[in-house]
Design an enzyme around this catalytic site. Structure first.
Site, PDB file in Angstrom:
ATOM      1  N   ASP A 419     -16.787  -5.438  12.014  1.00  0.00           N
ATOM      2  CA  ASP A 419     -17.063  -6.408  13.065  1.00  0.00           C
ATOM      3  C   ASP A 419     -16.830  -5.900  14.479  1.00  0.00           C
ATOM      4  OD1 ASP A 419     -18.141  -8.532  11.687  1.00  0.00           O
ATOM      5  OD2 ASP A 419     -16.212  -9.395  11.168  1.00  0.00           O
ATOM      6  N   TYR A 500     -18.626 -16.494  11.063  1.00  0.00           N
ATOM      7  CA  TYR A 500     -17.188 -16.731  10.904  1.00  0.00           C
ATOM      8  C   TYR A 500     -16.502 -16.928  12.243  1.00  0.00           C
ATOM      9  CZ  TYR A 500     -16.209 -16.218   5.930  1.00  0.00           C
ATOM     10  OH  TYR A 500     -16.103 -16.436   4.581  1.00  0.00           O
ATOM     11  N   HIS A 548     -16.076 -11.997  -1.343  1.00  0.00           N
ATOM     12  CA  HIS A 548     -15.924 -10.936  -0.356  1.00  0.00           C
ATOM     13  C   HIS A 548     -14.464 -10.786   0.026  1.00  0.00           C
ATOM     14  CE1 HIS A 548     -16.669 -14.728   1.792  1.00  0.00           C
ATOM     15  NE2 HIS A 548     -15.907 -14.247   2.773  1.00  0.00           N
ATOM     16  N   HIS A 550     -11.881 -10.006   3.221  1.00  0.00           N
ATOM     17  CA  HIS A 550     -11.639  -9.848   4.648  1.00  0.00           C
ATOM     18  C   HIS A 550     -10.424  -8.944   4.812  1.00  0.00           C
ATOM     19  CE1 HIS A 550     -14.382 -12.972   6.174  1.00  0.00           C
ATOM     20  NE2 HIS A 550     -14.018 -13.697   5.131  1.00  0.00           N
ATOM     21  N   ASP A 557       2.393  -0.293  17.603  1.00  0.00           N
ATOM     22  CA  ASP A 557       3.109   0.888  18.090  1.00  0.00           C
ATOM     23  C   ASP A 557       4.522   0.430  18.439  1.00  0.00           C
ATOM     24  OD1 ASP A 557       4.187   3.037  19.446  1.00  0.00           O
ATOM     25  OD2 ASP A 557       2.361   3.502  20.553  1.00  0.00           O
ATOM     26  N   GLU A 600       3.507  12.251   7.025  1.00  0.00           N
ATOM     27  CA  GLU A 600       2.331  11.404   6.880  1.00  0.00           C
ATOM     28  C   GLU A 600       1.684  11.511   5.502  1.00  0.00           C
ATOM     29  OE1 GLU A 600       0.696  11.247  11.497  1.00  0.00           O
ATOM     30  OE2 GLU A 600      -0.061  12.784  10.132  1.00  0.00           O
ATOM     31  N   PHE A 694      -6.318  11.004  10.187  1.00  0.00           N
ATOM     32  CA  PHE A 694      -5.046  10.859  10.894  1.00  0.00           C
ATOM     33  C   PHE A 694      -3.883  11.444  10.089  1.00  0.00           C
ATOM     34  CE2 PHE A 694      -5.884   7.015  13.900  1.00  0.00           C
ATOM     35  CZ  PHE A 694      -7.106   7.562  14.273  1.00  0.00           C
ATOM     36  N   LEU A 705       6.285   6.566  16.363  1.00  0.00           N
ATOM     37  CA  LEU A 705       5.558   6.097  15.180  1.00  0.00           C
ATOM     38  C   LEU A 705       4.623   4.937  15.507  1.00  0.00           C
ATOM     39  CD1 LEU A 705       8.388   6.090  12.472  1.00  0.00           C
ATOM     40  CD2 LEU A 705       6.890   7.969  13.192  1.00  0.00           C
ATOM     41  N   HIS A 715     -11.717 -13.660  -0.677  1.00  0.00           N
ATOM     42  CA  HIS A 715     -12.368 -14.960  -0.531  1.00  0.00           C
ATOM     43  C   HIS A 715     -13.461 -15.122  -1.578  1.00  0.00           C
ATOM     44  CE1 HIS A 715     -14.167 -18.106   2.489  1.00  0.00           C
ATOM     45  NE2 HIS A 715     -13.722 -18.650   1.368  1.00  0.00           N
TER      46      HIS A 715
END
Length: 814
Positions: A419, A500, A548, A550, A557, A600, A694, A705, A715
């Site tokens: 979106d 939506y 679906h 969402h 941060d 990580e 990342f 971090l 849904h």
């Protein structure tokens, strides 16, 4: 007409843009036939509906003023800045730009300009150590259509204000693939739309027979045509899309996504020459026909059994129904016509207990302070959140929102929305006082700059304090009862992205907790029921609720007493052990086990079952006086966190790696500010930002971090989602709360506390700790919203720029 998904709305011509439009459809330029067609379908806006003058300040009581400690360096470009940047870009002859109002799909034009969020490493010396303010830069997305292989590319422009020192340079350093270049495989929307209509017209006899309507591109059509998002690429050089027919509502209610018709066709739209495009096949009632001719032959032979159509009726409208209607016949709703309880601030404006610097969008409430920013892609973001003078969160906001569908038909199976491609900012429309927010809230405006137009949504962000309806603290015994009111402060916005409506809350509590809440309402995107039993419920005559996920990804941060932090995992686990006092007998019990994420490589996490682990960001170098590291914990509140059910999406490929887990921890880098990029949707196999990149094994031990967490919901729409999904069930939230951060419960410092001492003789003493109580009379009519004051957008053309003569185009999608 070809519409990529979510025709829930009919937009004004200028707003129907590739980078601005909701999923309806991918129209790149305001002059396209498709944009004009859709605008013509919307009921006209009357002068009464847009009455009221634009003040730029909001329509509610004003909060007490405060001066921000420094300028809001994260704030969006001003109208003048945007105009200067656009003029600067037009002066770059190598870009070969055409004014947006005149541009077609074969031109180069400016899609959007916005602030380039300053790097954290540049900001902290300024806000913490009185070093020079970081330079202000803009970023711009350019549509490059004057080529056989059109693409989108981004640049940075600065420093601002524009001067002889300002330059245009690459923004490639903000990507994971090394370039912002993103191939656009759907650049010719007018031609694609015309092609789709011609296909439909070629079988008009079948469409009339099976669907009782027309889809020819004319103004009196009953049906629309749109389908999958993103487009498919069976090979890197091939573009394929499936589309289907949807019935166009004739009323004001934009419930088109409730009326799929169950007929689908597949087309090859590779390249920019329509003469090379073709129909691959048709699908009806789960039977695939590999050509238009074979489909037509089957129809002529009487082999096509008709499916139940989804037709317009009162059922798609959200108006009051009541017990006189079939669906409401068992309702009592006694006294629902009477005004419900309302929230009022004591003493009117004098009773407001927060302060706002409106120009800098800086807020202070109780022990919290923060800055509000706004982005085209993600809407509201908060920066430099401080608690009791110490920064606890440097940045908090939405990064991406995924809606991944599934179904027996190719359109539902092929739909997976990202979106931010459409943007939450362009659809953060004005909030409705008394409904979206209390009438006493403070309202702020938001602005974005797209296609050389600056658009302001008045009153699209609200700030308010309210009682949560339950206590934050309580205790009683046979001598006293003590209670503390649970008063919280909320920053709220809502964005209608296609069908939506997303509601976003950032709520602050007296105990130092921050809660992030997302709720979803509006129209579902449904499927035709035939053959869809394994993918949803049969919820209306010819309708299936299309299942679906969402998944909305947020960035937090978190900084605890500086930027040197670690991510701790404290787990409650069952053990069997003996003690010196247990006489050699083992006892079944539980213990607390403490660990840290090292790097990580192991920082992609799920929420443990039974909620037996506590995740927190702590500063190991700053323990409290008892030796416990001070920190903030992160935990789900409403819902249980979220990640996508589909792990290797055939639609999104490398562009949904932010949704595979519930939360992630990475080392903060200026080159990794977002988990996604709004242009990823153009080519999901080759995203501008691939979140998976990342994670490259860097240490998380006492580093700066970033926590990325997912909210959302699985849904599976049911009958209660008609006509609209309701916020009560479609919501999720996350808490960021102090953990050994202070030496006590900080809500003890609120005077909204009472202790009543009593015995058998009755109340002996009442302790109110200096708190004021409401007094006087309340004018309840003052909290009745003025519905006629609701406004549309405020638009200022930026090229050529004339700030003295803005123009108003108030048609919107709500």
């Amino acid at each position: 007409m070809l519409l990529t998904p979510r025709l829930a709305v009919l937009l004004p011509v200028w707003l129907f843009l590739s980078e601005v439009g909701a999923k309806v459809p991918r129209v790149a330029h305001p002059g396209s036939k498709q944009a004009k067609y859709l605008a013509s379908k919307r009921p006209p806006t009357t002068s009464a509906q847009v009455s009221g003058s634009f003040t730029g300040a909001g329509w509610s009581a004003s909060a007490p003023e405060v001066s921000a400690p420094y300028a809001n360096i994260w704030q969006e470009l001003s109208n003048d800045e945007a105009a200067d940047v656009i003029a600067f870009l037009h002066n770059q002859t190598d870009l070969n730009l055409t004014a947006a109002a005149d541009a077609g799909s074969w031109d180069n034009s400016i899609m959007r300009v916005e602030i380039l969020t300053p790097n954290k490493t540049d900001v902290l010396p300024f806000v913490d150590n009185n070093q020079p303010e970081p330079e202000r830069w803009a970023r711009a997305a350019i549509w490059v259509g004057a080529t056989i292989e059109p693409y989108v590319i981004e640049y940075q422009i600065g420093p601002l204000p524009i001067s002889s020192d300002s330059v245009l340079t690459s923004l490639d350093w903000l990507t994971t693939k090394g370039t912002t270049y993103q191939r656009n495989y759907d650049a010719d929307e007018d031609l694609t739309s015309e092609f789709m209509y011609n296909v439909s017209s070629s079988i008009q006899d079948i469409v009339t027979d099976l669907l009782n309507g027309t889809a020819s591109g004319s103004d009196d059509d009953d049906l629309d045509i749109w389908g999958i998002d993103p487009l498919w690429h069976p090979t890197p050089d091939t573009t394929v899309q499936w589309v289907t027919f949807w019935r166009i509502p004739s009323s004001i209610f934009d419930g088109e996504t409730l009326m799929p018709q169950g007929l689908y066709f597949e087309v090859n739209t590779t390249g920019r020459d329509p003469s090379g495009w073709s129909v691959i096949g048709w699908l009806y009632r789960d039977v695939y026909y590999n050509s238009t001719e074979s489909f037509h032959a089957a129809w002529e032979a009487g082999e096509l059994e008709k499916s139940t159509l989804n037709l317009e009726g009162p059922w798609i409208g959200s108006d009051y129904r009541g017990p006189t209607t079939k669906v409401g016949e068992n309702s009592t709703m006694w006294a629902s016509e009477k005004a419900p309880p309302v929230m009022v601030p004591p003493s009117g404006e004098d009773g407001i207990r927060y302060k706002v610097d409106v120009d800098n969008k800086y807020v202070e409430w109780m022990d919290f302070s923060f800055y509000v920013a706004f982005r085209r892609d993600s809407g509201v973001r908060l920066f430099d959140i401080r608690y009791r003078g110490e920064r606890i969160v440097y940045e908090l906001g939405l990064d991406e929102a995924l809606a991944h569908y599934a179904g027996n038909d190719p359109v539902q199976s092929g739909t997976a929305y990202l979106d931010t491609y459409y943007g939450f900012g362009p659809y953060a429309f004005e909030l409705l006082a008394g409904y979206d927010c209390p009438t006493y809230a403070t309202f702020l405006n938001s602005t974005f700059h797209a296609d050389e137009v600056s658009t302001t949504h008045p009153n699209s962000i609200c700030l308010f304090e309210n009682d949560q309806g339950y206590l934050i603290q309580r205790h009683s015994d046979d001598a006293y009862v003590a209670s503390t009111k649970n008063i919280a402060f909320t920053v709220r916005s809502a964005s209608t992205v296609g069908n939506y409506d997303y509601n976003f809350d950032y709520t602050f509590y007296l105990d130092g907790t921050i809660e992030i809440v997302v709720r979803a309402s509006g129209y579902i995107q449904s499927a035709h029921y035939y053959g869809n039993d394994d993918y949803g419920y049969h919820i209306h005559s010819g309708l299936s609720g299309s299942m679906h996920d969402h998944v909305l990804t947020f960035k937090a941060d978190i900084d605890i007493l500086g930027t040197s932090n670690s991510f701790a995992n404290h787990t409650v686990a069952p053990v069997t052990t003996s003690y010196p006092w247990s006489h050699g007998m083992e006892r079944s019990t539980m213990k607390l086990f403490r660990s840290y994420l090292d790097n990580e490589d192991n920082a992609k996490l799920f929420w443990p079952g039974n909620a037996h682990s506590m995740f927190m960001v702590v500063n190991k170098d700053a323990p409290n006086e008892f030796g416990e590291p001070r920190g903030y914990r992160i935990m789900p509140s409403k819902g249980s966190g979220m990640h996508a059910t589909i792990q290797n999406s055939s639609n999104l490929l490398n562009s949904m790696n932010f949704a595979t887990h519930a939360l992630y921890v990475t080392k903060q880098k200026d080159t990794e500010p977002r988990a996604s990029n709004a242009n990823n949707d153009y080519d999901t196999a080759n995203p501008v930002v691939d979140f998976a990149a990342f994670f490259d094994g860097e240490s998380l031990d006492q580093e700066d971090l970033v926590v990325w967490f997912n909210l959302g919901m699985h849904h599976v729409p049911h009958t209660g989602d008609l006509p609209n999904t309701v916020f009560t069930t479609a919501q999720g939230s996350m808490l960021i709360l102090p953990h050994n951060y202070l030496l006590h419960d900080p809500s003890r410092d609120s005077r909204q506390t009472v202790r009543i001492d009593y015995n058998d003789s009755g109340v002996q003493a009442v302790h109110t700790f200096g708190a004021d109580f409401s007094n006087g009379l309340v004018n309840l009519s003052s909290v009745v919203p003025d519905f006629w004051a609701y406004r549309g957008d405020i638009d200022v053309r930026k090229f050529p720029y004339d700030p003295q003569h803005p123009y108003n185009d108030t048609e919107s999608i709500v």
